[in-house]
Write a protein that holds these residues in place. Sequence first.
Motif, PDB file in Angstrom:
ATOM      1  N   LEU A 184       0.823  -1.213   0.000  1.00  7.01           N
ATOM      2  CA  LEU A 184       0.000   0.000   0.000  1.00  7.01           C
ATOM      3  C   LEU A 184       0.855   1.261   0.000  1.00  7.01           C
ATOM      4  O   LEU A 184       0.376   2.332  -0.391  1.00  7.01           O
ATOM      5  CB  LEU A 184      -0.935   0.005   1.217  1.00  7.01           C
ATOM      6  CG  LEU A 184      -2.080  -1.010   1.169  1.00  7.01           C
ATOM      7  CD1 LEU A 184      -2.778  -1.078   2.530  1.00  7.01           C
ATOM      8  CD2 LEU A 184      -3.095  -0.636   0.084  1.00  7.01           C
ATOM      9  N   THR A 185       2.113   1.131   0.409  1.00  6.45           N
ATOM     10  CA  THR A 185       3.003   2.302   0.445  1.00  6.45           C
ATOM     11  C   THR A 185       4.196   2.157  -0.500  1.00  6.45           C
ATOM     12  O   THR A 185       5.093   2.999  -0.485  1.00  6.45           O
ATOM     13  CB  THR A 185       3.523   2.552   1.878  1.00  6.45           C
ATOM     14  OG1 THR A 185       4.253   1.410   2.331  1.00  6.45           O
ATOM     15  CG2 THR A 185       2.371   2.818   2.830  1.00  6.45           C
ATOM     16  N   TRP A 186       4.233   1.108  -1.303  1.00  9.62           N
ATOM     17  CA  TRP A 186       5.360   0.911  -2.213  1.00  9.62           C
ATOM     18  C   TRP A 186       5.237   1.784  -3.459  1.00  9.62           C
ATOM     19  O   TRP A 186       4.111   2.162  -3.861  1.00  9.62           O
ATOM     20  CB  TRP A 186       5.441  -0.543  -2.648  1.00  9.62           C
ATOM     21  CG  TRP A 186       5.927  -1.481  -1.587  1.00  9.62           C
ATOM     22  CD1 TRP A 186       6.356  -1.161  -0.330  1.00  9.62           C
ATOM     23  CD2 TRP A 186       6.023  -2.906  -1.694  1.00  9.62           C
ATOM     24  NE1 TRP A 186       6.724  -2.298   0.360  1.00  9.62           N
ATOM     25  CE2 TRP A 186       6.531  -3.373  -0.452  1.00  9.62           C
ATOM     26  CE3 TRP A 186       5.742  -3.819  -2.697  1.00  9.62           C
ATOM     27  CZ2 TRP A 186       6.751  -4.741  -0.208  1.00  9.62           C
ATOM     28  CZ3 TRP A 186       5.963  -5.174  -2.465  1.00  9.62           C
ATOM     29  CH2 TRP A 186       6.466  -5.627  -1.233  1.00  9.62           C
ATOM     30  N   PRO A 187       6.357   2.109  -4.100  1.00  3.03           N
ATOM     31  CA  PRO A 187       6.300   2.816  -5.381  1.00  3.03           C
ATOM     32  C   PRO A 187       5.580   1.974  -6.420  1.00  3.03           C
ATOM     33  O   PRO A 187       5.623   0.737  -6.366  1.00  3.03           O
ATOM     34  CB  PRO A 187       7.782   3.013  -5.744  1.00  3.03           C
ATOM     35  CG  PRO A 187       8.524   2.884  -4.462  1.00  3.03           C
ATOM     36  CD  PRO A 187       7.747   1.903  -3.635  1.00  3.03           C
ATOM     37  N   PRO A 188       4.916   2.611  -7.367  1.00  2.00           N
ATOM     38  CA  PRO A 188       4.256   1.844  -8.425  1.00  2.00           C
ATOM     39  C   PRO A 188       5.244   0.954  -9.178  1.00  2.00           C
ATOM     40  O   PRO A 188       6.425   1.273  -9.306  1.00  2.00           O
ATOM     41  CB  PRO A 188       3.691   2.939  -9.344  1.00  2.00           C
ATOM     42  CG  PRO A 188       3.556   4.142  -8.473  1.00  2.00           C
ATOM     43  CD  PRO A 188       4.698   4.067  -7.501  1.00  2.00           C
ATOM     44  N   GLY A 189       4.733  -0.171  -9.665  1.00  2.00           N
ATOM     45  CA  GLY A 189       5.561  -1.097 -10.420  1.00  2.00           C
ATOM     46  C   GLY A 189       5.235  -2.531 -10.076  1.00  2.00           C
ATOM     47  O   GLY A 189       4.306  -2.811  -9.324  1.00  2.00           O
ATOM     48  N   ALA A 190       6.011  -3.454 -10.640  1.00  2.00           N
ATOM     49  CA  ALA A 190       5.817  -4.882 -10.430  1.00  2.00           C
ATOM     50  C   ALA A 190       6.865  -5.415  -9.460  1.00  2.00           C
ATOM     51  O   ALA A 190       8.021  -4.989  -9.480  1.00  2.00           O
ATOM     52  CB  ALA A 190       5.899  -5.630 -11.751  1.00  2.00           C
ATOM     53  N   TYR A 191       6.446  -6.366  -8.630  1.00  2.00           N
ATOM     54  CA  TYR A 191       7.314  -6.960  -7.627  1.00  2.00           C
ATOM     55  C   TYR A 191       7.063  -8.467  -7.574  1.00  2.00           C
ATOM     56  O   TYR A 191       5.911  -8.901  -7.445  1.00  2.00           O
ATOM     57  CB  TYR A 191       7.048  -6.368  -6.235  1.00  2.00           C
ATOM     58  CG  TYR A 191       7.263  -4.878  -6.157  1.00  2.00           C
ATOM     59  CD1 TYR A 191       8.474  -4.342  -5.741  1.00  2.00           C
ATOM     60  CD2 TYR A 191       6.236  -3.996  -6.511  1.00  2.00           C
ATOM     61  CE1 TYR A 191       8.664  -2.962  -5.678  1.00  2.00           C
ATOM     62  CE2 TYR A 191       6.419  -2.623  -6.453  1.00  2.00           C
ATOM     63  CZ  TYR A 191       7.636  -2.110  -6.036  1.00  2.00           C
ATOM     64  OH  TYR A 191       7.823  -0.749  -5.987  1.00  2.00           O
ATOM     65  N   ASN A 192       8.141  -9.244  -7.637  1.00  2.00           N
ATOM     66  CA  ASN A 192       8.018 -10.682  -7.417  1.00  2.00           C
ATOM     67  C   ASN A 192       7.867 -10.949  -5.923  1.00  2.00           C
ATOM     68  O   ASN A 192       8.707 -10.514  -5.123  1.00  2.00           O
ATOM     69  CB  ASN A 192       9.253 -11.413  -7.934  1.00  2.00           C
ATOM     70  CG  ASN A 192       9.365 -11.399  -9.433  1.00  2.00           C
ATOM     71  OD1 ASN A 192       8.368 -11.360 -10.142  1.00  2.00           O
ATOM     72  ND2 ASN A 192      10.596 -11.452  -9.943  1.00  2.00           N
ATOM     73  N   ILE A 193       6.808 -11.655  -5.560  1.00  2.00           N
ATOM     74  CA  ILE A 193       6.584 -12.028  -4.169  1.00  2.00           C
ATOM     75  C   ILE A 193       6.750 -13.544  -4.090  1.00  2.00           C
ATOM     76  O   ILE A 193       5.811 -14.315  -4.286  1.00  2.00           O
ATOM     77  CB  ILE A 193       5.192 -11.567  -3.689  1.00  2.00           C
ATOM     78  CG1 ILE A 193       5.031 -10.064  -3.901  1.00  2.00           C
ATOM     79  CG2 ILE A 193       4.983 -11.942  -2.229  1.00  2.00           C
ATOM     80  CD1 ILE A 193       6.061  -9.200  -3.167  1.00  2.00           C
ATOM     81  N   VAL A 194       7.977 -13.937  -3.835  1.00  2.00           N
ATOM     82  CA  VAL A 194       8.364 -15.349  -3.822  1.00  2.00           C
ATOM     83  C   VAL A 194       9.328 -15.580  -2.667  1.00  2.00           C
ATOM     84  O   VAL A 194       9.908 -14.637  -2.129  1.00  2.00           O
ATOM     85  CB  VAL A 194       9.035 -15.754  -5.148  1.00  2.00           C
ATOM     86  CG1 VAL A 194       8.079 -15.595  -6.328  1.00  2.00           C
ATOM     87  CG2 VAL A 194      10.307 -14.937  -5.398  1.00  2.00           C
TER      88      VAL A 194
END
Length: 290
Positions: free
Chosen positions: A218-228
Amino acid sequence: MMIFVAGATGAVGRLLVPLLLDAGHEVVGASRTETGADRIRAAGARAVRVDALDADGLRAAVAAAAPDAIVHQLTDLSTADGAANNRLRHEGTRNLVDAAKAAGVERIVAQSIAWAYAPGPGPAGESVPLDPTDELPRARIVGGARALEDQVSELPEAVVLRYGILYGPGTWYAPGGAVAAALAGAPEARFLGSLTADDSVSSFVHVADAAEAALQALTWPPGAYNIVDDAPAPSRAWLPALAKALGTPAPPPAEGALPWARGASNTRARALGWRPTHPTWRAGFAAQGD
């Protein structure tokens, strides 16, 4: 913040709602069934009954909630209907994004997948393009993920969480779940196809860690993140360990690998402070029955 959670009763959503409340957020959870709405209320959140494929109903529900952010955890996997899940990724996401725009919501956190990357060596980072394959059924799966990501990215503060294979309570990989049935040879689990212990590499993530990532995002910069997790591994390693944890026979080792099955790197999410409490599938699988 006021958070609208679409898919609040799914495997991730049901863990996320209490996390949001404990963090001091107000939550409106959406479910398409009254049973799901009751579960949301029991968790302490407000509930709205709405189908994500009902564009007008979803728009009204989001407008009434007036959220500061939306969390998109919509899936349709309970009956292993790939077409239904793909429709939700395409049409449900379209409806949710349009509802967000109409309500003036700029931030969305959306669930995507970490096994849609193009083939290549080693675990994929987020800069690797999605697989351009036209081979079915993979093209449909990747196409659904691409459509979801493209649509949520129309909002100025879109965060895409590319989850690894989810395991833990409420998933196919939990004790008594679809994978256990498939390994035991149950005919009702044939939809999973053959589970092969070869050199195809996968990345996993426990549902609790996936929910925590959605809270933090909710507070991260926009973009894609691998959650692994921290341990991409070939199925010849993780499948016997999973079978042991589930108390089912393990398939024999096999040769070969799917070219796109390379796993994913969690370096970007870790740099923002996310840490999986289940850092490897090996310990996580064993703990499922505890």
